[in-house]
Design a protein around this motif. Structure first.
Motif, PDB file in Angstrom:
ATOM      1  N   GLY A  98       0.800  -1.213   0.000  1.00  0.00           N
ATOM      2  CA  GLY A  98       0.000   0.000   0.000  1.00  0.00           C
ATOM      3  C   GLY A  98       0.832   1.262   0.000  1.00  0.00           C
ATOM      4  N   GLU A 131       6.871   7.139 -12.916  1.00  0.00           N
ATOM      5  CA  GLU A 131       5.905   6.707 -11.903  1.00  0.00           C
ATOM      6  C   GLU A 131       6.607   6.233 -10.630  1.00  0.00           C
ATOM      7  OE1 GLU A 131       2.067   6.438 -10.485  1.00  0.00           O
ATOM      8  OE2 GLU A 131       2.733   7.209 -12.435  1.00  0.00           O
ATOM      9  N   GLU A 135       6.540   7.980  -6.971  1.00  0.00           N
ATOM     10  CA  GLU A 135       6.199   7.206  -5.774  1.00  0.00           C
ATOM     11  C   GLU A 135       7.260   7.377  -4.691  1.00  0.00           C
ATOM     12  OE1 GLU A 135       3.664   3.563  -6.009  1.00  0.00           O
ATOM     13  OE2 GLU A 135       5.620   2.602  -5.699  1.00  0.00           O
ATOM     14  N   TRP A 320      -4.901  -2.408  -9.131  1.00  0.00           N
ATOM     15  CA  TRP A 320      -4.321  -1.078  -8.968  1.00  0.00           C
ATOM     16  C   TRP A 320      -4.763  -0.081 -10.043  1.00  0.00           C
ATOM     17  CZ3 TRP A 320      -2.679  -0.241  -4.366  1.00  0.00           C
ATOM     18  CH2 TRP A 320      -2.076  -1.259  -3.621  1.00  0.00           C
ATOM     19  N   GLY A 322      -6.555   2.752 -11.880  1.00  0.00           N
ATOM     20  CA  GLY A 322      -7.203   3.921 -11.312  1.00  0.00           C
ATOM     21  C   GLY A 322      -6.365   4.606 -10.263  1.00  0.00           C
ATOM     22  N   LYS A 323      -5.450   3.827  -9.630  1.00  0.00           N
ATOM     23  CA  LYS A 323      -4.553   4.414  -8.633  1.00  0.00           C
ATOM     24  C   LYS A 323      -3.163   4.663  -9.222  1.00  0.00           C
ATOM     25  CE  LYS A 323      -6.986   2.155  -4.831  1.00  0.00           C
ATOM     26  NZ  LYS A 323      -6.897   1.196  -3.697  1.00  0.00           N
ATOM     27  N   ILE A 324      -2.731   3.737 -10.063  1.00  0.00           N
ATOM     28  CA  ILE A 324      -1.477   3.870 -10.789  1.00  0.00           C
ATOM     29  C   ILE A 324      -1.709   3.359 -12.210  1.00  0.00           C
ATOM     30  CG2 ILE A 324       0.022   3.619  -8.758  1.00  0.00           C
ATOM     31  CD1 ILE A 324       0.409   0.649  -9.579  1.00  0.00           C
ATOM     32  N   SER A 326      -1.234   0.856 -13.982  1.00  0.00           N
ATOM     33  CA  SER A 326      -0.750  -0.505 -13.758  1.00  0.00           C
ATOM     34  C   SER A 326      -0.479  -1.262 -15.055  1.00  0.00           C
ATOM     35  CB  SER A 326      -1.733  -1.285 -12.882  1.00  0.00           C
ATOM     36  OG  SER A 326      -3.056  -1.195 -13.389  1.00  0.00           O
TER      37      SER A 326
END
Length: 344
Positions: A98, A131, A135, A320, A322-324, A326
């Motif tokens: 997470g 990315e 992060e 994942w 929508g968040k990254i 992926s």
């Protein structure tokens, strides 16, 4: 201290231990590095970095490695980097997905990067990806290089599995995507840091431990309690970056910062690869004497991949999305793997 002038208009320099350093680089730097466990093959890369920094700085850049989680538990090393409680550390993305979901793309099972030099090159490409940089920026961290790892196998107690179907219902320590692959075989995976594995196996909390083969089982003394081990499962590996605190890096002199842009990385990778080879020469013959070996054939390995590769990859992408980005990250890894495997 003898002051000399370097050619090409470089400013005054000091000869320290035979190495020419500018006056600003002659300032002593003391960094703390947090890791877990004892010195072993996996720590050869960070130890090579320590020695490289000391040598190239004429002894002025001192990196002290704190083993055994002495200054931070494994799952909190990244948190320590963020707040600056230590200047450098390693961590594994699968310990806390997470916190670093983009990095877990390298935790996926059966990625086509089993060869260690190819793995290093793919990881280097990924560590330069926007990315991953974004992060890491959230954690006030700058990647230095990857703690590349050999392919994972199992060591366990109780009845040895004859094939993959015998893992059904078995409690196993398996991280990240490797754990997801084992779930496809109806095993019961759990995540725990490496230092906890001996007690877990000895007390029967789990029946098998997956680790990079071969050094890790011996490094954590699992061969003292294990009754069998696998060869040929080649489940993949996990992402364990070596990073530094942004503020600590920015506070360095130009000369000291330049050390991280030199051949430090491949000096460290080569030390890691050599250490793994040396460990194999020690541990593999010993395991064969001590325990039952469960060999997976190429055909059995192909069957494992059919169950645990693309199905797990696709689930990771969906989880994942929508968040990254992926799917784009997975495509990037597979594309870079194809390039480096072709060149190998």
């Amino acid at each position: 201290m003898k002051i000399v002038r370097l050619a090409c208009g470089v400013a005054a320099a000091a000869m320290v231990g035979g190495v020419a350093m500018s006056a600003s680089a002659a300032d002593e730097v003391n960094w703390n590095f947090s890791t877990w466990g004892k010195p072993r093959a996996f720590t050869a890369g960070m130890e090579a970095m320590r020695d490289y920094l000391a040598e190239k700085s004429g002894g002025n850049f001192k990196l002290k490695i704190h083993y055994g989680g002495a200054i931070s538990p494994p799952k909190e090393n990244l948190d320590g980097i963020k707040i600056g409680s230590h200047e450098a550390a390693n961590f594994c993305t699968s310990y806390h997905p997470g916190k670093n979901p983009a990095g877990t793309v390298l935790d996926l099972p059966f990625l086509p990067i089993a060869e260690l030099t190819v793995q290093a090159k793919v990881h280097e490409d990924f560590y330069g990806h926007p990315e991953w940089k974004k992060e890491m920026k959230r954690w006030n961290a700058i990647p230095i290089f990857s703690g590349i790892l050999p392919q994972y196998e199992f060591m366990g107690v109780g009845d040895a599995p004859k094939d993959a179907s015998d893992f059904k219902g078995m409690r196993v320590r398996a991280l990240g995507g490797i754990g997801d692959a084992m779930r496809k075989l109806e095993a019961v995976p759990t995540t725990m840091p490496a230092p906890e594995t001996y007690t877990a196996l000895e007390r029967g909390i789990v029946q098998a431990i997956s680790f990079p083969y071969s050094y890790t089982f011996g490094a954590y003394r699992l061969n003292e309690v294990g009754k069998w081990f696998t060869e040929g499962m080649a489940l993949g590996a996990v992402n364990c970056p070596i990073v530094m605190n942004v503020n600590a890096y920015n506070a360095l002199s130009d000369e000291h910062r330049a050390l991280f842009d030199s051949d430090l990385k491949w000096n460290s990778y080569n030390a890691l690869i050599a250490a793994y080879k040396k460990a194999d020469e020690k541990w593999i013959p010993l395991y064969h004497k001590q325990m039952q070996v469960v060999k997976f054939s190429k055909e059995q390995h192909a069957e494992l991949k059919k169950v645990g590769a693309e199905p797990v990859w696709n689930e990771w992408v969906a989880k994942w999305a929508g968040k990254i980005p992926s799917q784009a990250l997975l495509d990037f890894i597979l594309e870079r793997a194809a390039v480096h495997n072709k060149a190998a």
